[in-house]
Design an enzyme around this catalytic site. Sequence first.
Site, short mmCIF file in Angstrom:
data_model
loop_
_atom_site.label_atom_id
_atom_site.label_comp_id
_atom_site.label_asym_id
_atom_site.label_seq_id
_atom_site.Cartn_x
_atom_site.Cartn_y
_atom_site.Cartn_z
N HIS A 171 0.22 56.28 51.21
CA HIS A 171 1.57 56.82 51.43
C HIS A 171 2.04 56.47 52.84
O HIS A 171 3.22 56.19 53.05
CB HIS A 171 1.58 58.33 51.19
CG HIS A 171 1.30 58.65 49.75
ND1 HIS A 171 2.27 58.59 48.78
CD2 HIS A 171 0.14 58.94 49.11
CE1 HIS A 171 1.72 58.86 47.60
NE2 HIS A 171 0.43 59.07 47.78
N ASP B 24 6.75 51.28 55.67
CA ASP B 24 7.49 50.10 55.24
C ASP B 24 8.97 50.48 55.39
O ASP B 24 9.57 51.11 54.53
CB ASP B 24 7.16 49.77 53.79
CG ASP B 24 7.89 48.52 53.29
OD1 ASP B 24 8.95 48.20 53.87
OD2 ASP B 24 7.41 47.90 52.34
N ARG C 299 11.70 49.28 52.88
CA ARG C 299 11.66 50.08 51.67
C ARG C 299 12.27 51.46 51.89
O ARG C 299 13.25 51.85 51.26
CB ARG C 299 10.20 50.24 51.23
CG ARG C 299 9.97 51.03 49.97
CD ARG C 299 8.52 51.53 49.89
NE ARG C 299 8.38 52.81 50.58
CZ ARG C 299 8.18 53.98 49.96
NH1 ARG C 299 8.01 54.03 48.67
NH2 ARG C 299 8.08 55.10 50.66
N GLY D 246 7.38 60.04 40.25
CA GLY D 246 6.31 59.60 41.15
C GLY D 246 6.68 59.92 42.58
O GLY D 246 6.96 59.04 43.38
N GLU E 118 4.70 64.32 40.35
CA GLU E 118 3.67 63.46 40.94
C GLU E 118 2.34 63.77 40.26
O GLU E 118 1.93 64.92 40.18
CB GLU E 118 3.59 63.72 42.46
CG GLU E 118 2.42 63.08 43.17
CD GLU E 118 2.35 61.56 43.01
OE1 GLU E 118 3.39 60.89 43.15
OE2 GLU E 118 1.25 61.05 42.73
N GLU F 131 4.69 61.56 31.54
CA GLU F 131 4.55 61.51 30.09
C GLU F 131 3.98 62.81 29.52
O GLU F 131 3.98 62.99 28.31
CB GLU F 131 3.64 60.34 29.69
CG GLU F 131 4.20 58.95 30.01
CD GLU F 131 4.02 58.52 31.47
OE1 GLU F 131 3.51 59.33 32.29
OE2 GLU F 131 4.38 57.38 31.80
N GLU G 277 10.51 55.03 43.17
CA GLU G 277 10.06 53.79 43.81
C GLU G 277 8.83 53.38 43.02
O GLU G 277 7.73 53.83 43.29
CB GLU G 277 9.76 54.05 45.29
CG GLU G 277 9.67 52.78 46.08
CD GLU G 277 8.34 52.07 45.88
OE1 GLU G 277 8.21 51.31 44.88
OE2 GLU G 277 7.45 52.27 46.70
N GLU H 10 1.03 47.04 37.73
CA GLU H 10 0.79 48.47 37.66
C GLU H 10 1.66 49.19 36.65
O GLU H 10 1.43 50.35 36.32
CB GLU H 10 0.96 49.15 39.01
CG GLU H 10 -0.04 50.24 39.18
CD GLU H 10 0.18 50.98 40.47
OE1 GLU H 10 0.33 52.19 40.42
OE2 GLU H 10 0.20 50.30 41.49
N HIS I 276 5.60 45.74 52.51
CA HIS I 276 4.18 45.85 52.14
C HIS I 276 3.89 45.14 50.81
O HIS I 276 2.74 44.95 50.46
CB HIS I 276 3.74 47.31 52.08
CG HIS I 276 4.22 48.04 50.88
ND1 HIS I 276 5.52 48.45 50.71
CD2 HIS I 276 3.57 48.41 49.76
CE1 HIS I 276 5.64 49.05 49.55
NE2 HIS I 276 4.47 49.04 48.95
N1 SAH Z 1 8.19 58.29 45.86
C1 SAH Z 1 7.13 58.11 46.85
C2 SAH Z 1 5.86 57.51 46.26
C3 SAH Z 1 6.05 56.15 45.57
S1 SAH Z 1 4.52 55.44 44.97
C4 SAH Z 1 7.64 57.27 47.98
O1 SAH Z 1 8.69 56.63 47.81
O2 SAH Z 1 7.03 57.23 49.04
C5 SAH Z 1 4.51 55.90 43.29
C6 SAH Z 1 3.96 57.30 43.03
O3 SAH Z 1 4.09 57.53 41.64
C7 SAH Z 1 2.48 57.46 43.33
O4 SAH Z 1 2.30 58.56 44.20
C8 SAH Z 1 1.82 57.70 41.97
O5 SAH Z 1 0.74 58.61 42.02
C9 SAH Z 1 2.98 58.26 41.16
N2 SAH Z 1 2.92 58.01 39.71
C10 SAH Z 1 2.60 56.85 39.09
N3 SAH Z 1 2.66 56.97 37.77
C11 SAH Z 1 3.03 58.25 37.51
C12 SAH Z 1 3.23 59.00 36.31
N4 SAH Z 1 3.10 58.42 35.12
N5 SAH Z 1 3.59 60.29 36.43
C13 SAH Z 1 3.73 60.88 37.65
N6 SAH Z 1 3.54 60.22 38.82
C14 SAH Z 1 3.19 58.92 38.76
#
Ligand code: SAH
Length: 388
Positions: free
Chosen positions: A80, A86, A89, A113, A135, A164, A179, A188, A328
Amino acid sequence: MFECQKEMGRKKNSKHHVSVIPNNDNFENPDSNMSVDNKPVEESSNLYDSMVEIQDSLPFNDDKTSADYYFDSYSHFGIHEEMLKDVVRTKTYQNVIYQNRFLFKDKIVLDVGAGTGILSLFCAKAGAKHVYAVECSHMADMAKKIIEANGFSTVITVLKGKIEEIDLPVPQVDIIISEWMGYFLLYENMLNTVLYARDKWLVEDGIVLPDKASLHLTAIEDADYKEDKIEFWNNVYGFDMSCIRKQAMLEPLVDTVDQNQIVTNCQLLKIMDISKMTPGDASFTAPFKLVAERNDYIHALVAYFDVSFTKCHKLMGFSTGPRSRATHWKQTVLYLEDVLTICEGEEIVGSMTIAQNKKNPRDVDIMLKYFLSGRHCSVSRTQYYKMR
Ligand code: SAH
């Protein structure tokens, strides 16, 4: 926990970003039983006992082991930190949100996320009525604390779990922000999670931020690095390790490319409209034509992506291309089996097929077909790559 394994390593997996390699200058004699400062290593159990004592007294003794982080790297703050620092971003998201408050005023937002909760905080500050920050990693616990510490707990609700699988307390949301972009945009496969949320909860005229993403391709001269990363395996301390060369060729390399290495034009491969596309649209075949802008050698093709927010007052977004400020995500380098000798004006034509791996949907399979019929070089080839 196991489910989160899918999200592991999206951003940390950077092949050039290993920060744990010790500085070997300190290790002149690898066989000696000396510590770095040249004092003999103590073998006393007292040392162990005092370590245990120290550990027990630490305030953050949260039982997580390195294995937990291996399976769920988003639980560790390091990843994080990298994303927050970054600036391209994070500042872009911040500017989009703060400079377009009209989009957020009195709106219900879903942050897909949420990580540390940064995007949710931006939205709350911009006047959103309520934000649901979802999250799945343990970072959700930190997000909760961060949101409390900053006085936003009445506006932002953190839900720990997978998009989900969670129950959202409201039937619909006005805005989905996320993001989700991985290396090579699609590595991913978090895009599917955003599309899932969109189809389940977004109101009819709701908006997705960002709403456009595009993938681009160019070709570079990269003799030194190809030698170092690929041909290296042909002769390692006098031994033939070329079986590893084959593997290295299969794995696209995530790294920054200097813009002076670019030999051809940059070709748009695909535009994705996140507000309309289906998950199937992320697998496709796109033709390309790369025209040489100078006489040079070509060792690799390079892919990168741009994202944009088209619902703003003015178009906003960022590019991860080699001519833009580094992010990044760096770029993704696909080495070619042949070194191409190309003259200005000559063309490499071909196609790139991108598909989710059937066994592991996080991985991306790539098929590259290319063809050059030039003055010094005639090549027609198909190569396969796998982002993993
Ligand atoms: N929004 C934050 C983190 C972005 S990274 C920022 O901008 O800094 C993406 C995040 O999504 C990660 O922390 C990951 O754990 C989460 N994530 C990925 N797939 C997910 C899912 N299916 N449900 C909930 N969270 C998810």
